[in-house]
Design a protein around this motif. Sequence first.
Motif: not given
Length: 148
Positions: A1-2, A13-14, A18-19, A44-49
């Motif tokens: 996902m870009g 930006d998905r 939420v933020p 999960a890694g920091d890139d998890h949505p």
Amino acid sequence: MGAADEGDDAGLDRRARVPALVAEAVASGARRLVLLSAHGVGEAGDDHPLKSAERAVRDSGVGWTILRPDWFSQNFSEAFWRQGILAGALALPTGDGRTPFVDAEDIAEVAAAAVRGLCRRDRRRGPLELTRPAVRRRSAFGSVRRGR
């Protein structure tokens, strides 16, 4: 996902959804936030949505509860595995893996209690894992039974 997604939300930006919602809710006077996240997000890694969503809720400055349910029981009847079950065979690459399943109605009850402030979490206690490790030891497809 870009950085930006295609479709109706082109340019949005998905990970910022939420933020942005959290910031708007707090600016509008929200005093408590409840987020439905997912089991395993903590590892999960920091890139998890969902990491940015959880971070926004935790850092919001208001009361919060983050719910991390395991698999939904409804996966058997309403979603992913329904067709396999209707066909008479459900084949999953789980090996000896076991996991509990949580009914969506139970999750909703916990969320409702959290909204009312009856199920508070904080930095010390962290997100609420909606699972039962004992079920993992008993059966491959155990379910959390509704206590009514």
